[in-house]
Design a protein around this motif. Structure first.
Motif, PDB file in Angstrom:
ATOM      1  N   LEU A  34       0.871  -0.669  -0.157  1.00 11.43           N
ATOM      2  CA  LEU A  34      -0.036  -0.142   0.149  1.00 11.43           C
ATOM      3  C   LEU A  34       0.903   1.173  -0.139  1.00 11.43           C
ATOM      4  CD1 LEU A  34      -3.131  -0.976   2.829  1.00 11.43           C
ATOM      5  CD2 LEU A  34      -2.580  -0.909  -0.399  1.00 11.43           C
ATOM      6  N   ALA A  35       1.881   1.044   0.745  1.00  7.55           N
ATOM      7  CA  ALA A  35       2.594   2.445   1.017  1.00  7.55           C
ATOM      8  C   ALA A  35       3.650   3.076  -0.964  1.00  7.55           C
ATOM      9  CB  ALA A  35       3.934   2.231   1.173  1.00  7.55           C
ATOM     10  N   ALA A  36       4.209   1.156  -1.105  1.00  7.96           N
ATOM     11  CA  ALA A  36       4.005   1.224  -2.460  1.00  7.96           C
ATOM     12  C   ALA A  36       3.399   2.571  -3.038  1.00  7.96           C
ATOM     13  CB  ALA A  36       4.633  -0.127  -3.148  1.00  7.96           C
ATOM     14  N   SER A  37       1.933   1.749  -3.367  1.00  7.15           N
ATOM     15  CA  SER A  37       0.683   2.402  -4.468  1.00  7.15           C
ATOM     16  C   SER A  37       0.793   3.798  -4.096  1.00  7.15           C
ATOM     17  CB  SER A  37      -0.403   1.622  -4.160  1.00  7.15           C
ATOM     18  OG  SER A  37      -1.291   2.055  -4.833  1.00  7.15           O
ATOM     19  N   SER A 145       7.263  -5.146  -7.274  1.00  9.37           N
ATOM     20  CA  SER A 145       8.190  -6.060  -5.963  1.00  9.37           C
ATOM     21  C   SER A 145       7.675  -6.511  -4.819  1.00  9.37           C
ATOM     22  CB  SER A 145       9.607  -4.939  -5.946  1.00  9.37           C
ATOM     23  OG  SER A 145      10.218  -5.797  -5.124  1.00  9.37           O
ATOM     24  N   THR A 146       6.789  -5.551  -4.037  1.00 13.49           N
ATOM     25  CA  THR A 146       6.292  -5.486  -2.869  1.00 13.49           C
ATOM     26  C   THR A 146       5.360  -6.682  -3.126  1.00 13.49           C
ATOM     27  OG1 THR A 146       5.605  -3.212  -3.037  1.00 13.49           O
ATOM     28  CG2 THR A 146       7.419  -3.950  -1.446  1.00 13.49           C
ATOM     29  N   ASN A 151       2.567 -11.330  -2.231  1.00 16.10           N
ATOM     30  CA  ASN A 151       2.417 -12.663  -2.741  1.00 16.10           C
ATOM     31  C   ASN A 151       2.158 -14.103  -2.934  1.00 16.10           C
ATOM     32  OD1 ASN A 151       0.153 -10.755  -4.320  1.00 16.10           O
ATOM     33  ND2 ASN A 151       0.483 -10.524  -6.317  1.00 16.10           N
ATOM     34  N   THR A 152       3.787 -13.827  -2.512  1.00 12.67           N
ATOM     35  CA  THR A 152       4.408 -15.344  -2.588  1.00 12.67           C
ATOM     36  C   THR A 152       4.298 -15.313  -1.098  1.00 12.67           C
ATOM     37  OG1 THR A 152       5.512 -14.728  -4.200  1.00 12.67           O
ATOM     38  CG2 THR A 152       6.396 -16.219  -1.983  1.00 12.67           C
ATOM     39  N   GLU A 153       3.858 -14.670  -0.454  1.00  7.88           N
ATOM     40  CA  GLU A 153       3.682 -15.626   1.280  1.00  7.88           C
ATOM     41  C   GLU A 153       3.026 -15.179   1.849  1.00  7.88           C
ATOM     42  OE1 GLU A 153       4.428 -12.119   4.484  1.00  7.88           O
ATOM     43  OE2 GLU A 153       6.279 -11.191   3.035  1.00  7.88           O
TER      44      GLU A 153
END
Length: 190
Positions: A34-37, A145-146, A151-153
């Motif tokens: 959300l911070a990256a967004s 990236s984030t 999504n992997t987690e």
């Protein structure tokens, strides 16, 4: 207290600790996405703030290019509206892409005016715009990236059990439009 009940109690405590740690890690990862967004929004806003100055600078040299100025202004207003209305990220980026196209037309107009290209004000604005475009690109990469990490987690076992229980949803990665993937054709024969 019998030994088996102590063992069961320890196992329950360990499971609860695991759930709490995993949940907190998922929340942290989600907040990073959300911070990256939000960082994308900040850079788009910065670019939107530069556009009126750039348009006014070019207008002084190329007053008869009214259609280009109108396209840039409309695209900038649409981009700003998506930011003001807190539209979803895909809508914001679609508006930003439209603005990029309009800016490319404005820059093409500016290329035809050597006095404009030599203007200190125009040069500074173009440098700021270029710098902002680089930051937009970086923040898009950061978002992807984030998002991929998050999504992997939420897909890995056993964290996926906790993610599903607490309704964590995957983020959609930003993609490049198909038209932007192909290299431009250059013809030096003309």
């Amino acid at each position: 207290m019998p030994l088996w009940s102590i063992i069961i109690l320890i196992l329950i405590v360990l499971v609860v600790i695991y759930i709490v740690i995993t949940y907190n890690n998922l929340v942290r990862s989600k907040n990073n996405v959300l911070a990256a967004s939000s960082a994308i929004d900040v850079q788009l806003k910065r670019r939107n703030d530069l556009i009126p100055n750039l348009v006014e600078t070019v207008k002084g040299y190329a007053a008869h290019e009214k259609g280009v100025f109108q396209q840039v202004t409309e695209a900038r207003n649409l981009s700003q509206t998506t930011l003001d209305k807190n539209s979803d990220l895909q809508d914001k980026l679609a508006a930003a892409d439209r603005l990029t196209g309009a800016l490319n037309r404005l820059i093409a107009v500016a290329e035809a005016y050597p006095d404009l290209k030599a203007s200190t004000n125009f040069t500074q604005l173009m440098n700021e715009l270029s710098n902002t475009e680089d930051k937009i690109s970086y923040t898009r990469q950061l978002f992807n990236s984030t998002s991929a990490d998050f999504n992997t987690e939420i897909e890995q076992f056993p964290a996926n059990l906790i993610a599903n229980t607490f309704n964590f949803k995957a983020f959609e990665l930003l993609k490049t439009d198909e038209s932007e993937k192909s290299a431009p054709k250059v013809d030096f024969k003309s």
